[in-house]
Design a protein around this motif. Structure first.
Motif, PDB file in Angstrom:
ATOM      1  N   ARG A 172      11.718   1.965  -3.046  1.00 52.06           N
ATOM      2  CA  ARG A 172      11.196   2.238  -1.901  1.00 52.06           C
ATOM      3  C   ARG A 172      10.818   1.105  -1.046  1.00 52.06           C
ATOM      4  O   ARG A 172      11.177   1.386   0.245  1.00 52.06           O
ATOM      5  CB  ARG A 172       9.685   3.187  -2.158  1.00 52.06           C
ATOM      6  CG  ARG A 172       8.902   3.504  -1.361  1.00 52.06           C
ATOM      7  CD  ARG A 172       8.954   4.418  -0.415  1.00 52.06           C
ATOM      8  NE  ARG A 172       8.406   4.677   0.810  1.00 52.06           N
ATOM      9  CZ  ARG A 172       7.450   5.370   1.298  1.00 52.06           C
ATOM     10  NH1 ARG A 172       6.598   6.054   0.326  1.00 52.06           N
ATOM     11  NH2 ARG A 172       6.968   5.355   2.318  1.00 52.06           N
ATOM     12  N   ALA A 173      10.138   0.174  -1.542  1.00 51.00           N
ATOM     13  CA  ALA A 173       9.987  -0.920  -0.713  1.00 51.00           C
ATOM     14  C   ALA A 173      10.853  -1.635   0.026  1.00 51.00           C
ATOM     15  O   ALA A 173      11.108  -2.095   1.131  1.00 51.00           O
ATOM     16  CB  ALA A 173       9.332  -2.191  -1.344  1.00 51.00           C
ATOM     17  N   PHE A 174      12.316  -1.513  -0.721  1.00 48.18           N
ATOM     18  CA  PHE A 174      13.280  -2.177  -0.185  1.00 48.18           C
ATOM     19  C   PHE A 174      13.909  -1.781   0.908  1.00 48.18           C
ATOM     20  O   PHE A 174      14.397  -2.265   1.858  1.00 48.18           O
ATOM     21  CB  PHE A 174      14.383  -2.193  -1.244  1.00 48.18           C
ATOM     22  CG  PHE A 174      15.321  -3.159  -1.120  1.00 48.18           C
ATOM     23  CD1 PHE A 174      15.081  -4.506  -1.879  1.00 48.18           C
ATOM     24  CD2 PHE A 174      16.619  -3.108  -0.839  1.00 48.18           C
ATOM     25  CE1 PHE A 174      15.992  -5.527  -1.892  1.00 48.18           C
ATOM     26  CE2 PHE A 174      17.588  -4.051  -0.846  1.00 48.18           C
ATOM     27  CZ  PHE A 174      17.335  -5.522  -1.386  1.00 48.18           C
ATOM     28  N   GLY A 175      13.477  -0.300   1.024  1.00 49.24           N
ATOM     29  CA  GLY A 175      14.619   0.401   2.200  1.00 49.24           C
ATOM     30  C   GLY A 175      13.734   0.811   3.274  1.00 49.24           C
ATOM     31  O   GLY A 175      13.953   1.333   4.394  1.00 49.24           O
ATOM     32  N   GLU A 176      12.174   0.513   3.101  1.00 50.77           N
ATOM     33  CA  GLU A 176      11.243   0.899   4.060  1.00 50.77           C
ATOM     34  C   GLU A 176      11.558   0.177   5.274  1.00 50.77           C
ATOM     35  O   GLU A 176      11.552  -1.147   5.441  1.00 50.77           O
ATOM     36  CB  GLU A 176       9.940   0.586   3.534  1.00 50.77           C
ATOM     37  CG  GLU A 176       8.809   1.016   4.579  1.00 50.77           C
ATOM     38  CD  GLU A 176       8.915   2.418   4.946  1.00 50.77           C
ATOM     39  OE1 GLU A 176       9.285   3.556   4.438  1.00 50.77           O
ATOM     40  OE2 GLU A 176       8.725   2.598   6.232  1.00 50.77           O
TER      41      GLU A 176
ATOM     42  N   ILE B  16       0.956  -1.200   0.105  1.00 51.81           N
ATOM     43  CA  ILE B  16       0.110   0.086   0.051  1.00 51.81           C
ATOM     44  C   ILE B  16       0.808   1.303   0.060  1.00 51.81           C
ATOM     45  O   ILE B  16       0.489   2.361  -0.632  1.00 51.81           O
ATOM     46  CB  ILE B  16      -0.916   0.090   1.240  1.00 51.81           C
ATOM     47  CG1 ILE B  16      -2.010  -1.220   0.887  1.00 51.81           C
ATOM     48  CG2 ILE B  16      -1.668   1.155   1.427  1.00 51.81           C
ATOM     49  CD1 ILE B  16      -2.666  -1.424   2.146  1.00 51.81           C
ATOM     50  N   MET B  17       2.136   1.149   0.648  1.00 55.16           N
ATOM     51  CA  MET B  17       2.820   2.398   0.563  1.00 55.16           C
ATOM     52  C   MET B  17       3.525   2.558  -0.996  1.00 55.16           C
ATOM     53  O   MET B  17       3.919   3.831  -1.194  1.00 55.16           O
ATOM     54  CB  MET B  17       4.114   2.118   1.598  1.00 55.16           C
ATOM     55  CG  MET B  17       3.446   1.918   2.757  1.00 55.16           C
ATOM     56  SD  MET B  17       4.700   1.696   4.270  1.00 55.16           S
ATOM     57  CE  MET B  17       5.500   3.184   4.403  1.00 55.16           C
TER      58      MET B  17
ATOM     59  N   LEU C  58      16.557  -6.377   6.415  1.00 59.70           N
ATOM     60  CA  LEU C  58      17.882  -5.492   6.811  1.00 59.70           C
ATOM     61  C   LEU C  58      17.569  -4.122   7.511  1.00 59.70           C
ATOM     62  O   LEU C  58      18.353  -3.899   8.371  1.00 59.70           O
ATOM     63  CB  LEU C  58      18.756  -5.344   5.598  1.00 59.70           C
ATOM     64  CG  LEU C  58      19.681  -6.543   4.914  1.00 59.70           C
ATOM     65  CD1 LEU C  58      19.862  -6.047   3.452  1.00 59.70           C
ATOM     66  CD2 LEU C  58      20.660  -6.726   5.952  1.00 59.70           C
ATOM     67  N   PRO C  59      16.590  -3.381   7.038  1.00 57.81           N
ATOM     68  CA  PRO C  59      16.328  -2.134   7.607  1.00 57.81           C
ATOM     69  C   PRO C  59      15.737  -2.198   9.065  1.00 57.81           C
ATOM     70  O   PRO C  59      16.245  -1.592   9.957  1.00 57.81           O
ATOM     71  CB  PRO C  59      15.243  -1.445   6.828  1.00 57.81           C
ATOM     72  CG  PRO C  59      15.350  -2.239   5.633  1.00 57.81           C
ATOM     73  CD  PRO C  59      15.872  -3.571   5.823  1.00 57.81           C
ATOM     74  N   ALA C  60      15.294  -3.310   9.380  1.00 59.51           N
ATOM     75  CA  ALA C  60      14.739  -3.689  10.793  1.00 59.51           C
ATOM     76  C   ALA C  60      15.707  -3.937  11.608  1.00 59.51           C
ATOM     77  O   ALA C  60      15.818  -3.486  12.682  1.00 59.51           O
ATOM     78  CB  ALA C  60      13.486  -4.696  10.578  1.00 59.51           C
TER      79      ALA C  60
END
Lengths: 283, 329
Positions: A203-207, A145-146, A232-234
């Motif tokens: 965008r999804a990759f780094g969110e 959705i983002m 990874l971002p988490a």
């Protein structure tokens, strides 16, 4: 003013160099293949296998893309080819608004709506076990959705850049509207649509925030969309600043950041290159 | 006048509040070339777009009246517009190849109308490329993108693509305005050949082109039909003063030629030098007629003369190899 501009441009490279320097201790001790392909994550034993995190990122991003692409493409085609001007003008700000919502709000919405839905309705219906509804599926849904607004608005631009004459040619040959869209408009717009998807994907990759809140955060290579994951971002957001006494830990986290930065950079450059070519009329 | 193919009755069209076609009633004869002439913005293209209802794509357009093709009213909402459009090929102002290969451009129409077998499609592609004289030039690269062809070749490809759906009518909207003289000439020759089998409607603001091609002429001005009739009547003896003015504005029918110079067989730049000499011997305001057969001279001589401050009145092809250039000093 020039100095400010130079500073702004240099920031990116400073960041890249900074991350590389801080990540180099672990790169000089542990072979890169171990880092990328080992699935054992035990920092206190000196085991730094990033595979669970890399796979977690790919699963969540992949699922989000799979959900987002068909829905946003269809709505984009509808908006630019079928909808009237009034509808289009009414819907566009709404979609742009979606892009402006803070990601923590998406995360909360995921925790309050998506996670319970998976836990109470979907998982029992399919007879699968989840850990309280948290996992890749919840992350993928929230993330998709983002990504909608990016894919919808970029695809819309690309479709509008296909000249009206081209549509007229196809229609004048006796093609129906749908045939014209399918064979001519989408064909002409294909590189641009590809770029739109890649932009959404990056965008999804780094969110980070929204995903971190619903994805479960378990450092294990996932095997199904109902499994929890630990992208990874988490990992970076959750652990940086803690447990810094463990040797090489901060270096490992910064390496994770470096990987993210490079991957997102490559995606962005790819997509921009295609879009620039379209603007210049090369494709 | 021969049998009517397209009957236009009381057609009105509005862009928002602008009344752009006013009560148009004309007949377009079968298997002849009908030219719609008039200045820019007079409604020529709008009328053409009414005939295949591409006008539907423009926002805020309303129209009324009747256009009968084979006694079927194409403005009737019950008429299947896809069927109507199949009967009409369109040749647009500039060539617009579809984003696919040369082969697929031609095969596109037949394919969407249900033809699937490769040998049949191959035959169609070859037939229509030959018809427009493109086959020899492209037969070895049928699978390369159509956009790689030259503009003139693209326009012939577009013509072939339109013909491949086997229409009865060819609609042309200033089909040579983006082309060089040689390619324009080629397209015109094609149209003259095709009128034996097709009804052709050509919108043009080029009076010379209308004279060369048309059997029947419709003169539009500010959305109204000023005059229509057989080409010879309209051009040589217009009934309406406005038609006479329009024709004279771009073309004087009775030019007094003061001097003639035959430059056939001369190549550039000699033909240019000779033309300059001939012009030098004339008094100001006198008119010189040149005959040339070098294709480069057709564009370069008028350009050079205009650069020297002379007025180029006519550039027209008079037979297969020769062009006439009329210059006023």
């Amino acid at each position: 003013m020039l100095a400010a501009t130079v500073f702004a441009c240099l920031l990116f490279f400073l960041m890249l160099v900074g991350l590389y320097i801080r990540a180099s201790p672990i790169l000089s001790i542990v072979p890169i293949t171990d880092l990328l392909f080992s699935s054992v994550w035990g920092p206190s034993d000196g085991k730094f296998g990033f595979l669970p995190f890399i796979m977690g990122t790919l699963w969540v991003t992949g699922l989000a893309t799979i959900i987002a692409v068909p829905i946003s493409l269809l709505s984009s085609i509808y908006l630019s080819e079928y909808a009237g001007n009034r509808l289009r003008n009414a819907v566009k700000p709404l979609i742009d608004l979606l892009a402006g919502i803070p990601s923590v709000v998406y995360g909360l919405w995921g925790v309050l709506a998506v996670v319970p839905f998976i836990k109470n309705t979907l998982a029992p219906a399919l007879g699968v076990e989840t850990i309280g509804g948290y996992g890749i599926l919840a992350g993928g849904i929230v993330l998709s959705i983002m990504v909608f607004p990016i894919i919808i608005s970029v695809t819309g631009e690309v479709l509008r850049s296909v000249s009206q004459d081209m549509r007229e040619v196809s229609l004048s040959l006796g093609a129906t509207k749908w045939q014209t869209i399918k064979h001519v408009v989408l064909r002409k717009a294909r590189p641009g649509i590809f770029a739109a998807i890649v932009l959404g994907f990056s965008r999804a990759f780094g969110e980070t925030m929204a995903v971190l809140m619903v994805v479960g955060n378990v450092a294990k290579v996932p095997t199904s969309v109902f499994d929890p994951a630990y992208p990874l971002p988490a990992l970076i957001a959750n652990t940086f600043g803690e447990m810094m006494s463990i040797p090489l830990y901060d270096s490992a986290i910064l390496l994770a950041a470096l990987m993210l930065l490079i991957v997102v950079l490559i995606f962005n450059i790819l997509a921009r290159m295609v879009l620039i070519k379209i603007e210049r009329g090369v494709i | 006048m021969s049998e009517t193919h397209i009957q236009i009755e009381n057609v009105n069209a509005y862009y928002g509040r602008t009344h752009s076609l006013k009560n148009i009633s004309v007949q377009i004869p079968k298997k002849q070339i009908t030219a719609i002439i008039g200045p820019s913005g007079c409604g020529k293209s709008t009328l053409l777009k009414c005939m295949n209802r591409l006008i539907d794509l423009t926002d805020g357009v309303t129209y009324s009246g009747k256009i009968l093709i084979d006694n079927e009213d194409i403005f009737d909402r019950k008429t299947d517009i896809v069927d109507i459009r199949k009967k009409m090929g369109l040749l647009a102002q500039r060539p617009i190849p579809l984003p696919m290969s040369i082969y697929e451009n031609i095969a596109y129409g037949p394919k969407i109308h249900g033809l699937k077998k490769k040998p049949d499609l191959d035959a169609i592609v070859e037939k229509y490329l030959k018809l427009v004289g493109l086959w020899e030039e492209v037969k070895d690269r049928l699978n390369s993108p159509a956009s790689q062809l030259s503009l003139g070749q693209q326009q012939r490809l577009c013509l072939a693509r339109g013909l491949a759906v086997e229409p009865e009518i060819i609609l042309c909207d200033e089909p040579t305005s983006a082309l060089d003289p040689v390619s324009s000439q080629y397209i015109e020759q094609q149209l003259l050949k095709l009128k034996n089998d097709y009804t052709i409607v050509i919108v043009t603001h080029n009076i010379h082109q209308a004279m060369r091609l048309a059997d029947y002429v419709i003169h539009l001005y500010l959305g109204e039909v000023v005059e229509h009739g057989l080409s010879n009547d309209v051009f040589e003896n217009p009934k309406e003063e406005r038609t006479r003015a329009y024709i004279n504005g771009t073309f004087s029918t009775e030019l007094k030629i003061d001097s003639e110079s035959d430059l056939k067989g001369q190549l550039c730049p000699f033909n240019f030098v000779y033309a300059k000499q001939a012009l030098h011997n004339l008094e100001d305001g006198k008119i010189l007629k040149l005959i040339v057969d070098d294709p480069i001279a057709v564009t370069e001589v008028p350009r050079g003369m205009e650069a020297d401050g002379h007025k180029v009145l006519i550039v027209k092809q008079i037979n297969k190899t020769d062009w006439e250039i009329v210059i006023q000093k």
